[in-house]
Design an enzyme around this catalytic site. Structure first.
Site, PDB file in Angstrom:
ATOM      1  CE  LYS A   1     -74.982 -13.795   3.282  1.00 47.67           C
ATOM      2  NZ  LYS A   1     -76.022 -14.507   4.058  1.00 47.67           N
TER       3      LYS A   1
ATOM      4  CG  HIS B   1     -84.989 -16.906   6.080  1.00 47.83           C
ATOM      5  ND1 HIS B   1     -83.959 -16.725   6.947  1.00 47.83           N
ATOM      6  CD2 HIS B   1     -84.429 -17.098   4.870  1.00 47.83           C
ATOM      7  CE1 HIS B   1     -82.822 -16.807   6.283  1.00 47.83           C
ATOM      8  NE2 HIS B   1     -83.078 -17.040   5.021  1.00 47.83           N
TER       9      HIS B   1
ATOM     10  CD  GLU C   1     -78.319 -16.227   6.576  1.00 51.21           C
ATOM     11  OE1 GLU C   1     -77.124 -15.967   6.350  1.00 51.21           O
ATOM     12  OE2 GLU C   1     -79.198 -16.162   5.698  1.00 51.21           O
TER      13      GLU C   1
ATOM     14  CG  ASP D   1     -57.961 -16.717   7.381  1.00 53.31           C
ATOM     15  OD1 ASP D   1     -58.986 -16.042   7.210  1.00 53.31           O
ATOM     16  OD2 ASP D   1     -56.824 -16.228   7.391  1.00 53.31           O
TER      17      ASP D   1
END
Ligand code: NAD
Length: 420
Positions: A259, A372, A81, A275
């Site tokens: 998130k 972005h 991202e 992991d």
């Protein structure tokens, strides 16, 4: 000590950046070759999982500016991202002005669960399990002399009776110090080994024997003071406080808030071969323990500065799993300069806080799209066929037009080529 503050790092070529990182972390020619050319070999990949047909790559970026517990870190982040690495670096730069991040860690303690069913008298079974605590610990520790010799191993036993759809069950917890490992294999082996003993002690039947990813005894914390002058003044402080209050009150917002934290943490988890599902599961289940809540908090101190904290379970290792198998993971640890699971978890907590602060600041001010969009435009320009210097020119034009679309990029590129 070298500084992680490297002005203009983002403007350098890949090669130049690598030289800077090599200088910082003492990387040799073989390390550089691994990053630029070799990557994860098929031979190793084929031994890591089943049915291998290739390897799958991600960009590896470096977040700069991190000062954590008085030590400078360059942070390797593996992520697809755009904007995440830039945002982390930017937040870390602002945190530096308040002294950087301070961290805390509760210890390398994991929980192994053993489920006991078919009990007539579960509370009596619980009593018997606790009465045989030493015997259970001894049996568990026989499985891992290496860990025990390092001072780790099973340290305690807990037992709970829970109500389920299928009646009362006894859940036994092995409390295990896994030292520098993530610990799942170590703990699962112990949980399986003590199962027959627990059946004998309780008279019940053991079903599941598996680690819990809700690692409440393996908590990493970080704190930073973001000086109001460094982050854009009182209005930005207020905007971030409003954004935080929104997440605290609303699970729809909170999911995205958390998130954003994991954007940073998972990128480091992946870069170090750990992991990421385990860490994600731990983070969100911890966030949900008292209703789904943010993993960070924000307050305004007496000077009007913003004080951010983060608290979550971080079960990662510097040994075991893929951390020592994947040469790129080893290299990430070398770049970070960490050798213990504890230090790695502390760093990750700081990265999570930085990432969250950056997202809230962007959302509360210009919105996240501007940052972005530039990176998005870059991807679109490359997909439209631009290469070399053309990329920057197409990006500039797309941003000017305000339409970041493939068809527009193709048109811009055609015109550009027609002109030259
Ligand atoms: P591991 O078994 O590869 O390594 C741990 C072992 O290394 C220890 O048991 C110990 O014997 C040895 N060791 C040597 N030096 C050590 C040190 N300094 N500190 C600690 N141990 C040392 O790996 P692991 O960490 O037990 O398991 C991690 C793996 O388990 C990951 O690949 C993970 O994906 C996988 N896994 C996860 C889950 C889950 O999260 N639910 C379930 C199953 C498996």
């Amino acid at each position: 000590m070298p500084s992680s503050r490297i002005p203009g790092f983002y403007k350098m070529s890949v090669q130049e950046r690598l030289e800077k990182v090599a200088e910082f972390a003492g990387l040799g020619d073989e390390d550089k070759r691994l990053l630029l050319e070799k990557g994860l070999s098929l031979d190793i990949a084929d031994r890591m999982i089943e049915n291998v047909i290739g390897t799958f790559e991600l960009p590896l970026g470096i977040a700069t500016n991190f000062l954590i517990d008085g030590k400078d870190y360059l942070i390797p982040m593996a992520i697809e991202e755009a904007s995440v690495v830039a945002a982390a670096s930017n937040a870390a730069k602002m945190a530096r002005e308040g002294g950087g991040f301070v961290t805390d860690y509760s210890g390398n303690i994991m929980i192994g669960q053993i489920q006991v069913v078919r009990l007539n008298d579960p509370y009596s079974a619980k009593f018997e399990v606790l009465r045989h605590r030493d015997e259970i610990i001894e049996k568990a520790n026989e499985q891992d002399p290496i860990l025990v010799n390092l001072g780790g191993g099973c340290k305690d036993v807990e037992a709970r009776v829970i109500d389920t759809l299928r009646g009362k069950m006894l859940i036994v917890h092995l409390i295990v110090d896994v030292k520098d490992a993530m610990g799942a294999n170590a703990v699962n082996t112990m949980a399986e080994a003590v199962a027959p003993l627990i059946e004998r002690i309780t008279g019940g039947k053991v079903c599941l024997r598996i680690i819990s990813n809700l690692a409440v005894y393996r908590i990493a914390r970080a704190k930073a003071v973001f000086k109001k002058e460094a982050i854009g003044g009182e209005e930005v402080v207020e905007g971030i406080m409003n954004a935080y209050a929104f997440a605290e009150a609303d699970p729809f917002r909170c999911a995205t808030h958390n998130k954003g934290i994991m954007n940073g943490i998972s990128a480091v988890v992946i870069a170090t071969g750990n992991d990421f599902r385990a860490v994600e599961a731990g983070a969100h289940s911890y966030a949900a323990m008292r209703g789904y809540k943010p993993l960070t908090t924000y307050e305004v101190n007496e000077n009007g500065d913003l004080v951010g904290t983060i608290e979550l379970p971080i079960a990662v290792g510097t040994i075991g799993g893929a951390t020592k198998v994947n040469p790129l993971a080893k290299l990430s640890l070398k770049i970070l300069g960490v050798s213990t699971a504890e230090e790695l978890a502390r760093v990750m907590a700081a990265v999570g806080l930085a990432q969250n602060f950056a997202a809230l600041r962007a959302l509360a001010t210009e919105g996240i799209q501007r940052g972005h969009m530039e990176l998005h435009a870059r991807n679109i320009a490359i997909m439209a066929g631009a290469s070399g210097e053309e990329v920057d020119m197409v990006v500039e034009e797309l941003l000017k037009i305000g339409k970041i679309r493939m068809d527009v990029a193709k048109e811009v590129l055609e015109k550009l080529r027609a002109r030259s």
